[in-house]
Design an enzyme around this catalytic site. Structure first.
Site, PDB file in Angstrom:
ATOM      1  N   GLY A 250       0.813  -1.209   0.000  1.00 13.45           N
ATOM      2  CA  GLY A 250       0.000   0.000   0.000  1.00 13.45           C
ATOM      3  C   GLY A 250       0.849   1.262   0.000  1.00 13.45           C
ATOM      4  O   GLY A 250       0.531   2.241  -0.682  1.00 13.45           O
ATOM      5  N   ASP A 251       1.934   1.239   0.761  1.00 13.91           N
ATOM      6  CA  ASP A 251       2.852   2.384   0.791  1.00 13.91           C
ATOM      7  C   ASP A 251       3.483   2.595  -0.579  1.00 13.91           C
ATOM      8  O   ASP A 251       3.680   3.724  -1.040  1.00 13.91           O
ATOM      9  CB  ASP A 251       3.952   2.164   1.830  1.00 13.91           C
ATOM     10  CG  ASP A 251       3.412   1.646   3.150  1.00 13.91           C
ATOM     11  OD1 ASP A 251       2.279   2.015   3.501  1.00 13.91           O
ATOM     12  OD2 ASP A 251       4.110   0.868   3.811  1.00 13.91           O
TER      13      ASP A 251
END
Length: 300
Positions: A250-251
């Site tokens: 996600g990052d």
């Protein structure tokens, strides 16, 4: 310039054990240690793509110095704030028949340290990008993301927020440039279960109504959705590949979106680059490299 903030960085210690047995002495067959924290992950992926950023946050003790050493070794810029007491946390991730995690607490962050962070944020100027990502330690005010955005309100900084629940909802009136919930987090906000892209679009637009400019929603193996501020909506299936490690995916998507937008000015390009970065990290033991990202991007 891009700045990322990680309030509670970590050393992530990933150990693999064949047939882990509780209550017994287990020996590792593989070990990896690297700096962790959502903002740090964003900076590492940006660096892998060839774009510099500055890592902000708090570190303490010998673990904090190791975090600093490793991010510098990776070529990242850092302006981390040392805390005189305590230790930066170690997060242990066990891979065996099942995956388990034990996350440390981290040091107590006092008002003086927070004021030092604000003084560093004061250097931001119009057009800079700030990424606020991850949870915050219990010792910090729950409004810290909102407080920072209010503090920077007159600077015309593009702010990306990757957080959950109230930490995210609190900043909506400040019109963050982009937010990135996943579909489960989006569902938690509105007390519904979201599994279909049409529902993602519906509720992402509700977050736009509350103030978000762009809403990027990850759906793991079901792909992703972007509801952009210009009225366009983009959807994508997940790229094909074997998920090796979902930590940091996600990052990486946030990093890819920021990189794609800054290099092209196109939300479609930003969306595709975000998907490619998130998938490349998921398909690798480590965070996405430029070559891995480009290989996936060419298939979209």
């Amino acid at each position: 310039m891009i700045y990322t903030v990680t309030f509670n960085p970590s050393l992530d210690y990933i150990v693999s054990v064949d047939n882990f047995t509780p209550g017994k002495v287990n020996r590792t067959c593989k070990e990896i240690m690297f700096p962790g924290g959502k903002g740090i992950n964003v900076s590492i992926v940006l660096k892998n793509l060839g774009m510099d950023s500055t890592i902000l946050g708090f570190i303490a003790g010998f673990t904090g110095e190791e975090i600093r050493r490793q991010v510098l070794e990776m070529g990242c810029r850092e302006d981390l704030i040392p805390i005189p007491n305590g230790l930066s946390r170690i997060n242990v991730k066990l891979r065996s028949n099942e995956e388990s995690e034990i996350n440390g607490m981290g040091p107590a962050i006092d008002d003086a340290a927070i004021n030092t962070l604000y003084s560093k944020l004061d250097q931001l100027k119009k057009g800079d990008v700030l990424v606020l990502a991850g949870s915050i330690p219990s010792c910090m005010p729950e409004t810290i993301y909102l407080d920072i955005m209010n503090h920077l309100a007159d600077k015309e900084v593009l702010i990306a927020v990757d957080a959950t629940k109230d930490l995210l909802l609190n900043v909506m009136p400040c019109h963050p440039f982009v937010i990135k919930p996943n579909n489960h987090e989006l569902g938690e906000i509105f007390h519904v279960e979201i599994t279909e892209k049409d529902d993602v679009i519906t509720y992402a637009k509700k977050l736009q109504e509350q103030g978000a400019r762009n809403v990027l929603v990850s759906m793991a193996g079901d792909g992703a959705v972007l509801v952009a501020e210009d009225g366009s909506v983009y959807t994508s299936e997940a790229p094909k590949g074997k998920v090796v490690n979902s930590v940091g995916a996600g990052d990486s998507m946030v990093a890819g979106f920021v990189y794609g937008y800054l290099t092209s000015g196109s939300y479609e390009t930003a969306f595709k680059t975000g998907i490619s970065c998130g998938s490349a990290s998921a398909f690798s033991e480590n965070l996405a490299t430029r070559e891995e990202v480009e290989a996936i991007l060419n298939t979209l």
